[in-house]
Write a protein that holds these residues in place. Structure first.
Motif, PDB file in Angstrom:
ATOM      1  N   UNK A 191      46.423 -45.144 117.782  1.00 40.72           N
ATOM      2  CA  UNK A 191      47.370 -44.599 118.759  1.00 40.72           C
ATOM      3  C   UNK A 191      47.031 -45.077 120.158  1.00 40.72           C
ATOM      4  N   UNK A 192      48.028 -45.181 120.990  1.00 43.07           N
ATOM      5  CA  UNK A 192      47.811 -45.606 122.381  1.00 43.07           C
ATOM      6  C   UNK A 192      47.605 -44.364 123.245  1.00 43.07           C
ATOM      7  N   UNK A 193      46.509 -43.672 122.966  1.00 41.73           N
ATOM      8  CA  UNK A 193      46.177 -42.463 123.714  1.00 41.73           C
ATOM      9  C   UNK A 193      44.829 -42.641 124.393  1.00 41.73           C
ATOM     10  N   UNK A 194      44.630 -41.907 125.480  1.00 38.77           N
ATOM     11  CA  UNK A 194      43.357 -42.014 126.201  1.00 38.77           C
ATOM     12  C   UNK A 194      42.497 -40.767 126.067  1.00 38.77           C
ATOM     13  N   UNK A 200      40.858 -26.210 118.052  1.00 38.38           N
ATOM     14  CA  UNK A 200      40.216 -25.955 116.771  1.00 38.38           C
ATOM     15  C   UNK A 200      38.923 -25.178 116.976  1.00 38.38           C
ATOM     16  N   UNK A 201      38.340 -24.698 115.893  1.00 38.76           N
ATOM     17  CA  UNK A 201      36.993 -24.136 115.967  1.00 38.76           C
ATOM     18  C   UNK A 201      35.993 -25.288 115.954  1.00 38.76           C
ATOM     19  N   UNK A 202      34.734 -24.965 116.200  1.00 36.89           N
ATOM     20  CA  UNK A 202      33.707 -26.000 116.233  1.00 36.89           C
ATOM     21  C   UNK A 202      33.488 -26.664 114.877  1.00 36.89           C
ATOM     22  N   UNK A 203      33.940 -26.023 113.809  1.00 36.73           N
ATOM     23  CA  UNK A 203      33.737 -26.586 112.476  1.00 36.73           C
ATOM     24  C   UNK A 203      34.581 -27.847 112.285  1.00 36.73           C
ATOM     25  N   UNK A 204      35.912 -27.705 112.423  1.00 39.38           N
ATOM     26  CA  UNK A 204      36.779 -28.868 112.276  1.00 39.38           C
ATOM     27  C   UNK A 204      36.609 -29.841 113.445  1.00 39.38           C
ATOM     28  N   UNK A 205      36.357 -29.296 114.656  1.00 36.92           N
ATOM     29  CA  UNK A 205      36.124 -30.171 115.814  1.00 36.92           C
ATOM     30  C   UNK A 205      34.947 -31.102 115.567  1.00 36.92           C
ATOM     31  N   UNK A 206      33.868 -30.565 115.024  1.00 42.24           N
ATOM     32  CA  UNK A 206      32.665 -31.373 114.810  1.00 42.24           C
ATOM     33  C   UNK A 206      32.887 -32.443 113.747  1.00 42.24           C
ATOM     34  N   UNK A 207      33.661 -32.109 112.720  1.00 39.66           N
ATOM     35  CA  UNK A 207      33.955 -33.093 111.673  1.00 39.66           C
ATOM     36  C   UNK A 207      34.748 -34.259 112.250  1.00 39.66           C
ATOM     37  N   UNK A 208      35.728 -33.940 113.092  1.00 40.81           N
ATOM     38  CA  UNK A 208      36.513 -34.993 113.739  1.00 40.81           C
ATOM     39  C   UNK A 208      35.657 -35.825 114.690  1.00 40.81           C
ATOM     40  N   UNK A 209      34.824 -35.145 115.480  1.00 41.11           N
ATOM     41  CA  UNK A 209      33.989 -35.850 116.457  1.00 41.11           C
ATOM     42  C   UNK A 209      33.015 -36.803 115.776  1.00 41.11           C
ATOM     43  N   UNK A 210      32.445 -36.385 114.654  1.00 37.05           N
ATOM     44  CA  UNK A 210      31.512 -37.244 113.913  1.00 37.05           C
ATOM     45  C   UNK A 210      32.215 -38.489 113.391  1.00 37.05           C
ATOM     46  N   UNK A 211      33.429 -38.318 112.866  1.00 38.66           N
ATOM     47  CA  UNK A 211      34.162 -39.469 112.338  1.00 38.66           C
ATOM     48  C   UNK A 211      34.646 -40.377 113.467  1.00 38.66           C
ATOM     49  N   UNK A 212      34.976 -39.797 114.625  1.00 39.08           N
ATOM     50  CA  UNK A 212      35.348 -40.614 115.778  1.00 39.08           C
ATOM     51  C   UNK A 212      34.185 -41.499 116.210  1.00 39.08           C
ATOM     52  N   UNK A 213      32.981 -40.954 116.101  1.00 32.36           N
ATOM     53  CA  UNK A 213      31.777 -41.737 116.416  1.00 32.36           C
ATOM     54  C   UNK A 213      31.629 -42.888 115.428  1.00 32.36           C
ATOM     55  N   UNK A 214      31.847 -42.610 114.142  1.00 28.57           N
ATOM     56  CA  UNK A 214      31.728 -43.633 113.104  1.00 28.57           C
ATOM     57  C   UNK A 214      32.734 -44.757 113.326  1.00 28.57           C
ATOM     58  N   UNK A 217      35.979 -44.774 118.245  1.00 28.91           N
ATOM     59  CA  UNK A 217      37.231 -44.580 118.971  1.00 28.91           C
ATOM     60  C   UNK A 217      36.965 -44.550 120.475  1.00 28.91           C
ATOM     61  N   UNK A 218      38.010 -44.794 121.240  1.00 32.61           N
ATOM     62  CA  UNK A 218      37.849 -44.884 122.699  1.00 32.61           C
ATOM     63  C   UNK A 218      38.286 -43.629 123.436  1.00 32.61           C
ATOM     64  N   UNK A 219      38.961 -42.707 122.742  1.00 31.49           N
ATOM     65  CA  UNK A 219      39.520 -41.530 123.416  1.00 31.49           C
ATOM     66  C   UNK A 219      38.439 -40.555 123.890  1.00 31.49           C
ATOM     67  N   UNK A 220      38.691 -39.966 125.044  1.00 26.33           N
ATOM     68  CA  UNK A 220      37.832 -38.904 125.566  1.00 26.33           C
ATOM     69  C   UNK A 220      38.126 -37.608 124.804  1.00 26.33           C
ATOM     70  N   UNK A 221      37.085 -36.910 124.409  1.00 26.44           N
ATOM     71  CA  UNK A 221      37.245 -35.650 123.682  1.00 26.44           C
ATOM     72  C   UNK A 221      37.219 -34.473 124.652  1.00 26.44           C
ATOM     73  N   UNK A 222      38.240 -33.631 124.556  1.00 26.52           N
ATOM     74  CA  UNK A 222      38.277 -32.371 125.290  1.00 26.52           C
ATOM     75  C   UNK A 222      38.473 -31.272 124.257  1.00 26.52           C
TER      76      UNK A 222
END
Length: 257
Positions: A191-194, A200-214, A217-222
């Motif tokens: 996606x062309x997002x920044x 979300x709760x920290x459970x699903x947030x953390x799963x997404x953040x870990x995969x974004x690291x893998x 990705x370039x997007x800033x996480x808030x």
């Protein structure tokens, strides 16, 4: 003669959310241990509502039949709290939440209800302001879990951040309990997002953040679980690096929002 006064602690003490609820219970027990009132012994009784409104309703009836219980604390989730609030009010049992943020709860007119945290509308505004004015995000990928916590938070954030000049170009439902997010993060990466916003709760947030690291990705996480005791840092590991997390609480004297 010693009078026994009991306080009920109700929260999801088993399941995924127990990583948050059990420390809440321990904190309550620790706080209670600091009180030494002559002639009175204070006790906490733990009840597991399993984050389920039906279970919470059964517990509420059980609590109202225990005459020594004078108050209920915990009530972690907005949905379970909302389902039992009228019962506690009817039975004249005070009830307090440190984490249920749904704005509408405080509009019920319940005289025995107390909330220690802020609400989702205030948190969404603070997050939107930071995303737009500080991070200067323009195109945001929004994740929400469609729960009584995530849905109003995402809706309010979308409304506020759009008014401030940013755009929600993508919105994705992440159901609670989701574990495999490879394809979802792949979609995010293309996606062309920044920036991304986690309602979300920290459970699903953390799963997404870990995969974004893998996937690098370039997007800033808030995100939304920036409490001092949040498990997001623990669960996300290196995926939490560079993320910005808001929190519906804190020290009002030290913050504008």
């Amino acid at each position: 003669m010693v009078r026994i006064i009991k306080i009920a602690f109700v929260a999801p003490l088993t399941g995924d959310q127990s990583i948050v609820a059990i420390p809440m219970l321990k904190a309550a027990e620790l706080a209670l241990s600091n009180y030494n009132i002559p002639g009175i012994r204070l006790e906490i009784l733990g009840f597991d509502d399993m984050a389920d409104s039906s279970q919470a309703g059964q517990i509420a009836v059980e609590i109202s039949n225990i005459k020594e219980i004078i108050a209920v604390i915990g009530n972690k989730n907005s949905s379970t709290l909302e389902s039992v609030g009228s019962w506690y009010e009817k039975n004249r049992i005070s009830f307090l939440t440190p984490s249920a943020t749904n704005f509408s709860i405080s509009q019920k007119g319940w005289q025995g209800f107390f909330r220690l945290c802020s609400d989702d509308e205030a948190q969404a505004y603070a997050a939107a302001k930071f995303a737009s004015l500080d991070l200067r995000l323009k195109n945001i990928f929004l994740f929400h879990d469609e729960t009584e916590y995530g849905l109003p938070l995402s809706e309010n954030f979308s409304r506020f951040v759009t008014d401030m000049g940013a755009s929600i170009t993508h919105s994705k439902l992440i159901t609670t309990g989701t574990k495999d997010v490879v394809s979802i993060v792949n979609e995010l990466k293309k996606s062309e997002t920044d920036g991304v916003f986690f309602a979300l709760t920290e459970i699903e947030s953390s799963i997404l953040a870990k995969e974004m690291k893998v996937q690098n990705t370039s997007q800033i996480i808030l995100g939304t679980d920036g409490s001092p005791g949040s498990q997001f840092l623990v669960l996300a590991g290196s995926g939490a690096e560079g993320a910005y997390m808001t929190y519906a609480g804190g020290f009002p004297g030290k913050n504008e929002e």
